[in-house]
Design an enzyme around this catalytic site. Structure first.
Site, PDB file in Angstrom:
ATOM      1  N   ARG A  79      42.173 -43.947 -77.332  1.00 33.97           N
ATOM      2  CA  ARG A  79      42.882 -42.648 -77.337  1.00 33.97           C
ATOM      3  C   ARG A  79      41.941 -41.470 -77.555  1.00 33.97           C
ATOM      4  NH1 ARG A  79      46.154 -45.895 -80.322  1.00 33.97           N
ATOM      5  NH2 ARG A  79      47.914 -46.701 -79.131  1.00 33.97           N
ATOM      6  N   LYS A 134      37.594 -30.485 -67.626  1.00 34.70           N
ATOM      7  CA  LYS A 134      38.533 -31.136 -66.699  1.00 34.70           C
ATOM      8  C   LYS A 134      37.961 -32.480 -66.299  1.00 34.70           C
ATOM      9  CE  LYS A 134      40.026 -27.690 -63.671  1.00 34.70           C
ATOM     10  NZ  LYS A 134      40.665 -27.517 -62.370  1.00 34.70           N
ATOM     11  N   GLU A 193      28.935 -23.078 -54.877  1.00 34.77           N
ATOM     12  CA  GLU A 193      29.673 -22.812 -56.129  1.00 34.77           C
ATOM     13  C   GLU A 193      28.998 -21.686 -56.919  1.00 34.77           C
ATOM     14  OE1 GLU A 193      32.543 -24.182 -56.679  1.00 34.77           O
ATOM     15  OE2 GLU A 193      32.537 -26.138 -55.681  1.00 34.77           O
ATOM     16  N   LYS A 203      31.621 -19.391 -66.363  1.00 37.47           N
ATOM     17  CA  LYS A 203      32.645 -20.444 -66.422  1.00 37.47           C
ATOM     18  C   LYS A 203      33.175 -20.593 -67.840  1.00 37.47           C
ATOM     19  CE  LYS A 203      34.437 -24.783 -65.085  1.00 37.47           C
ATOM     20  NZ  LYS A 203      34.409 -25.992 -64.292  1.00 37.47           N
ATOM     21  N   GLU A 210      44.351 -23.835 -67.803  1.00 42.80           N
ATOM     22  CA  GLU A 210      44.657 -23.405 -66.438  1.00 42.80           C
ATOM     23  C   GLU A 210      46.059 -22.844 -66.260  1.00 42.80           C
ATOM     24  OE1 GLU A 210      43.892 -26.465 -63.506  1.00 42.80           O
ATOM     25  OE2 GLU A 210      42.785 -24.999 -62.358  1.00 42.80           O
ATOM     26  N   ARG A 241      41.966 -18.995 -65.228  1.00 43.39           N
ATOM     27  CA  ARG A 241      41.125 -20.097 -64.765  1.00 43.39           C
ATOM     28  C   ARG A 241      41.253 -20.261 -63.244  1.00 43.39           C
ATOM     29  NH1 ARG A 241      39.465 -25.545 -68.041  1.00 43.39           N
ATOM     30  NH2 ARG A 241      38.138 -26.395 -66.445  1.00 43.39           N
ATOM     31  N   ASN A 283      38.893 -20.761 -58.582  1.00 48.47           N
ATOM     32  CA  ASN A 283      39.328 -21.345 -57.322  1.00 48.47           C
ATOM     33  C   ASN A 283      39.003 -20.476 -56.111  1.00 48.47           C
ATOM     34  OD1 ASN A 283      40.404 -23.810 -57.217  1.00 48.47           O
ATOM     35  ND2 ASN A 283      42.483 -23.106 -56.789  1.00 48.47           N
ATOM     36  N   HIS A 327      38.480 -21.773 -52.620  1.00 44.62           N
ATOM     37  CA  HIS A 327      38.880 -23.182 -52.634  1.00 44.62           C
ATOM     38  C   HIS A 327      40.197 -23.463 -51.929  1.00 44.62           C
ATOM     39  CE1 HIS A 327      35.531 -23.687 -55.281  1.00 44.62           C
ATOM     40  NE2 HIS A 327      35.792 -24.960 -55.498  1.00 44.62           N
ATOM     41  N   HIS A 359      39.522 -26.265 -49.520  1.00 45.47           N
ATOM     42  CA  HIS A 359      40.093 -27.616 -49.635  1.00 45.47           C
ATOM     43  C   HIS A 359      40.802 -28.008 -48.348  1.00 45.47           C
ATOM     44  CE1 HIS A 359      40.299 -27.607 -54.312  1.00 45.47           C
ATOM     45  NE2 HIS A 359      39.249 -28.285 -53.881  1.00 45.47           N
ATOM     46  N   HIS A 373      32.300 -30.579 -49.819  1.00 46.24           N
ATOM     47  CA  HIS A 373      33.101 -29.647 -50.617  1.00 46.24           C
ATOM     48  C   HIS A 373      32.522 -28.222 -50.608  1.00 46.24           C
ATOM     49  CE1 HIS A 373      35.643 -28.154 -53.781  1.00 46.24           C
ATOM     50  NE2 HIS A 373      34.572 -27.794 -54.474  1.00 46.24           N
TER      51      HIS A 373
HETATM   52  N1  LIG Z   1      35.775 -31.391 -63.505  1.00 45.47           N
HETATM   53  C1  LIG Z   1      35.619 -30.269 -62.831  1.00 45.47           C
HETATM   54  O1  LIG Z   1      35.854 -29.176 -63.324  1.00 45.47           O
HETATM   55  C2  LIG Z   1      35.101 -30.368 -61.429  1.00 45.47           C
HETATM   56  C3  LIG Z   1      34.696 -29.206 -60.766  1.00 45.47           C
HETATM   57  C4  LIG Z   1      34.167 -29.325 -59.483  1.00 45.47           C
HETATM   58  C5  LIG Z   1      34.074 -30.579 -58.888  1.00 45.47           C
HETATM   59  N2  LIG Z   1      34.478 -31.686 -59.557  1.00 45.47           N
HETATM   60  C6  LIG Z   1      34.334 -33.025 -58.955  1.00 45.47           C
HETATM   61  O2  LIG Z   1      32.950 -33.272 -58.784  1.00 45.47           O
HETATM   62  C7  LIG Z   1      32.783 -34.202 -57.732  1.00 45.47           C
HETATM   63  C8  LIG Z   1      31.631 -33.741 -56.862  1.00 45.47           C
HETATM   64  O3  LIG Z   1      30.466 -33.647 -57.629  1.00 45.47           O
HETATM   65  P1  LIG Z   1      29.017 -33.824 -56.995  1.00 45.47           P
HETATM   66  O4  LIG Z   1      28.912 -32.981 -55.799  1.00 45.47           O
HETATM   67  O5  LIG Z   1      28.063 -33.673 -58.088  1.00 45.47           O
HETATM   68  O6  LIG Z   1      29.111 -35.329 -56.439  1.00 45.47           O
HETATM   69  P2  LIG Z   1      28.414 -36.703 -56.861  1.00 45.47           P
HETATM   70  O7  LIG Z   1      28.546 -36.948 -58.298  1.00 45.47           O
HETATM   71  O8  LIG Z   1      28.953 -37.745 -55.949  1.00 45.47           O
HETATM   72  O9  LIG Z   1      26.873 -36.461 -56.517  1.00 45.47           O
HETATM   73  C9  LIG Z   1      26.505 -36.201 -55.180  1.00 45.47           C
HETATM   74  C10 LIG Z   1      25.412 -37.181 -54.711  1.00 45.47           C
HETATM   75  O10 LIG Z   1      24.178 -36.840 -55.334  1.00 45.47           O
HETATM   76  C11 LIG Z   1      23.589 -38.006 -55.931  1.00 45.47           C
HETATM   77  N3  LIG Z   1      22.804 -37.512 -57.071  1.00 45.47           N
HETATM   78  C12 LIG Z   1      23.270 -37.017 -58.235  1.00 45.47           C
HETATM   79  N4  LIG Z   1      22.265 -36.513 -58.960  1.00 45.47           N
HETATM   80  C13 LIG Z   1      21.129 -36.721 -58.258  1.00 45.47           C
HETATM   81  C14 LIG Z   1      19.756 -36.400 -58.477  1.00 45.47           C
HETATM   82  N5  LIG Z   1      19.358 -35.716 -59.559  1.00 45.47           N
HETATM   83  N6  LIG Z   1      18.872 -36.779 -57.534  1.00 45.47           N
HETATM   84  C15 LIG Z   1      19.263 -37.426 -56.402  1.00 45.47           C
HETATM   85  N7  LIG Z   1      20.550 -37.712 -56.133  1.00 45.47           N
HETATM   86  C16 LIG Z   1      21.470 -37.371 -57.052  1.00 45.47           C
HETATM   87  C17 LIG Z   1      24.764 -38.875 -56.263  1.00 45.47           C
HETATM   88  O11 LIG Z   1      24.379 -40.219 -56.382  1.00 45.47           O
HETATM   89  C18 LIG Z   1      25.680 -38.639 -55.069  1.00 45.47           C
HETATM   90  O12 LIG Z   1      25.272 -39.429 -53.996  1.00 45.47           O
HETATM   91  C19 LIG Z   1      34.094 -34.308 -57.019  1.00 45.47           C
HETATM   92  O13 LIG Z   1      34.689 -35.545 -57.351  1.00 45.47           O
HETATM   93  C20 LIG Z   1      34.915 -33.168 -57.596  1.00 45.47           C
HETATM   94  O14 LIG Z   1      36.291 -33.443 -57.628  1.00 45.47           O
HETATM   95  C21 LIG Z   1      34.981 -31.594 -60.809  1.00 45.47           C
HETATM   96 ZN   LIG Z   2      34.438 -26.504 -56.086  1.00 51.75          ZN
END
Ligand SMILES: NC(=O)c1ccc[n+]([C@@H]2O[C@H](COP(=O)([O-])OP(=O)(O)OC[C@H]3O[C@@H](n4cnc5c(N)ncnc54)[C@H](O)[C@@H]3O)[C@@H](O)[C@H]2O)c1
Ligand SMILES: [Zn+2]
Length: 353
Positions: A111, A133, A175, A219, A229, A233, A237, A240, A244, A256
């Protein structure tokens, strides 16, 4: 080193950027479970294990596909097998996928245990690791199941970006532009005057540290004002709602950040059309996105009607009403919820032609 302190509903924690003593920054009491994906494991696992001394490291296959209930439960089961107790900390070493999965696992294991975020993508450093999030995807849609769970600490090492593929860096930069337009005009100027250096090898780490600091500041201010949110917040977006929809309709050929880049172009064009901002803003933003090598045109073959439908079906639409975040000036956006769908439909028909 730069340090930001975040105080918000559900959390009170530091963001450490380029800490001088990473071994201290990463030291936490209690048992630790390190989580990373298969790519990051090859590159940065040894460094993180040395500094965090975890009881074990959970490695899952890289990619959004793994952001599911099976991986989530596998993380919790590994923690249980290690007999980690309520004083444990999960350590997320990776991009947004790792951060979201590990954060959610930490929210539900016993939990709730602590999670420390060590983001390794630019997107995670400027966006997903801050704000609390967490989520997984289900077959019905992305991020539909999750929780708010603030990290106990975020440790950002800009030098980890050196191994990141260019396209992923570009995704993060989209971003960054978003953050600049919604809340930091100086960051926008910094990007304009340094756009060409951002892909240099070796990577300009100090410049990235400055960019990351500025993004985390914006942020965290937004999150502090609205952790759950309900209000501002939504500004995060920007780009987005269009983005999206385009990501989805491109069958995810658009990454993305690429969808968000085109989404910001559309949002600014619509804002000019509605008299919300000057044409100069849209032109400056377009030029910056181009200079960063991001796409700015809607890919051929996407139907404007389908785009509007996708926008109305977005998780953040309320009762099918689309809330658009539109720029007023560089550094200032506004939420507009009353643009009649016919106006959006006409606009999309025109810009998609
Ligand atoms: N929680 C939030 O507020 C929030 C906000 C925006 C996006 N997200 C989520 O984040 C995700 C996307 O994140 P992302 O773009 O980081 O994707 P990801 O975590 O899949 O990373 C992208 C790629 O980069 C590789 N990678 C990571 N670090 C590396 C490094 N230092 N060197 C070489 N390769 C590396 C990973 O293995 C992967 O193949 C989505 O699932 C999205 O929904 C969440
Ligand atoms: Zn985004």
């Amino acid at each position: 080193m730069e340090k930001l302190h975040i105080s918000c509903d559900g959390g009170d924690y530091d963001i450490l950027i380029a800490p001088e003593h990473p071994e201290e920054a990463l030291a936490l009491p209690g048992g630790k479970l390190l989580v990373c994906d298969s790519n990051v494991a090859k590159l940065h696992r040894a460094w993180a294990e040395k500094l965090t001394a975890p009881a074990d490291t959970f490695v899952f296959p890289a990619g959004e596909k793994a952001k599911n209930a099976d991986t989530l439960l596998a993380i919790c089961r590994r923690a249980a097998q290690l007999k980690l107790d309520r004083g444990a900390t999960f350590v997320a070493l990776g991009g947004g996928v790792t951060g979201d999965l590990t954060g959610f696992a930490a929210a539900i294991y016993l939990r709730g245990v602590e999670v420390m975020q060590i983001p390794t993508t630019l997107l995670a450093m400027v966006d997903s690791s801050v704000g609390g999030k967490t989520a997984i995807d289900i077959p019905e849609g992305k991020n539909l199941v999750g929780a708010f769970h603030q990290p106990c600490r975020v440790v950002i090492e800009p030098r980890l970006l050196a191994t990141l593929p260019k396209r992923e860096l570009g995704n993060g930069l989209a971003e960054v532009v978003k953050t600049a337009v919604l809340g930091d005009a100086q960051l926008f100027e910094l990007l304009e005057s340094n756009a060409r250096r951002l892909f240099d090898a070796p990577l300009p780490e100090d410049l990235y540290a400055e960019i990351i600091l500025r993004c985390c500041r914006v942020k965290s201010a937004v999150v502090a004002a609205d952790a759950h949110e309900h209000g501002c917040r939504a500004f995060l977006n920007y780009g987005h709602t269009f983005g999206h929809a385009l990501e989805l309709l491109s069958g995810f050929r658009l990454a993305h950040g690429e969808g968000v880049a085109i989404g910001m172009v559309l949002a600014a064009k619509l804002a000019v059309r509605l008299g919300v901002c000057e044409a100069e803003l849209a032109a400056r933003q377009l030029e910056l996105l181009r200079a960063l090598g991001l796409p700015t045109l809607v890919p051929a073959g996407i139907d404007p009607r389908a785009c509007l439908d996708a926008m109305r079906g977005d998780k953040k639409a309320r009762n099918g009403r689309v809330v658009l975040i539109l720029p007023e000036a560089i550094g200032k956006v506004r939420a507009v919820g009353d643009v009649p769908p016919e106006i959006i439909a006409d606009f999309l028909r025109e810009v998609f032609a």
